[in-house]
Design a protein around this motif. Sequence first.
Motif: not given
Length: 346
Positions: A213-233
Motif C-alpha cells: 500500500h505505497p505512496l504512488f507517485h507519477s507525473d501528470r500524463g494522461f494515463q495516470f490522471t484518469r478517474a478509473p486509474f485513481q479509483n483503482q489505486l
Amino acid sequence: MLAGQPKYRQAVIRRRWKLETYHLIRDCHQKYNWKINLMCKWAKIARSAYYKYFDTKREPGEREKRDRRIEAKIIEIAQSNNSLFGTEKMTMAVNRQMPDEKPIYHKTVYRLMCINSISSQKPRYKKPKFKHTTPEKIAENKLKRDFNASKPNEKWCTDITEVVVQGLPKAYLCTVLDLYDRYPVGYAISKRNDVALVQTAYEQAVKTYPNAHPLFHSDRGFQFTRAPFQNQLGEQGMTQSMSRVGCCIDNGPMEGWQGIIKEMRVVLHPQVVSYDELNASICKTIDYYINEDPQKRFNGLTAGEMRKEAMRGNIKNCPIAPNHRIEGYWKTIKEKKIREAKKILS
C-alpha cells in the motif's frame, strides 16, 4: 601528449613508452648487434631494468600476481558487458566476484583499466518532446522530493519513456520503481504509449506485491490522471501523488533510472534489427541491472540482492547521499529571494 591527462593515465603512458623502448633495444641488438649498455644509456633506462623485463626465469612477486588476477577479472567483466562499467562500478563488481581477495581499491582498478585501455562506453540521449494534455483528475505532490524510503513498498514511482532505434518502431517502457532499493517491481513494453501499457505495468507490480500500500507517485500524463486509474489505486489502498507541472525533478529517481537503462541497453545490446529484438534487449538490460549492476549506495550490492535482503527482514537504512552542488544552488536562490524581499521592504 601527457599534458592534461590524469595522473594514473600519465603513468600508464610512460610505462608503455618504456616497454616499447625495451623491445626497440632488443630488436636493434639482434638486428644490428648494437651494444645494450650504450642504448640503455642513450634511452636513460637502467640496464638492470631491461634485463629484468626479459628474464623468463624470474618469479613475479605477490603484488604482481595479485595484479594479474585482478586484471584478468577486469578484462572478463569488460568483455561480458561491452565495457559498460567505469572505475567505480568496476571496483564494486570485482570485489563482488573476487570475495577471497583482500579489499580491492578503486585506484588499483583504475590503474589496471588504464593499462588495458578499458573505459566506460555510454551514449547520451536527447530528451524527447511530448504533447501536453489536459488532465482529467490531478493529485497533490505528496512525495515532495523526499526520495528516501525506510522499507520496501513504502514509496513507488512510475513513468513512461520511449526507446528509439533508427529504422525500427519505437518501444515504450513503463516501469513501477520502488524508491527503497531502486527495484523495478513491475514494467511493461509496448509499441503504443497508451492506457494498456500503464495498466500492464501496474498489474504486474500489484500481482507481485498484493499486500503493498505505497505512496504512488507519477507525473501528470494522461494515463495516470484518469478517474478509473485513481479509483483503482484507492481500492488497492495506495495514496496517489503527482509531480507539479514542468517539474520533472519531482520524479527525479524515475527519470534518472530510465536514462540509465537506455544507456545500458545500447552498450550491452548494440545490434538490434527488429522490434522483437529491441523488446528482448530491454528485458535483458533490466535483468542485468537487477542482478549484475552494483550500486554504491548499497555498498556494492545490486538492486536484486538488496531486495532479497529486505524480504528476509534484513532491512538496511541506505539514505541518499546529499548533493552539495544542488544544496548550494538552492541556498543561493534562497539568499537572493531574501535580498529582494529586503529591498522591497526598505
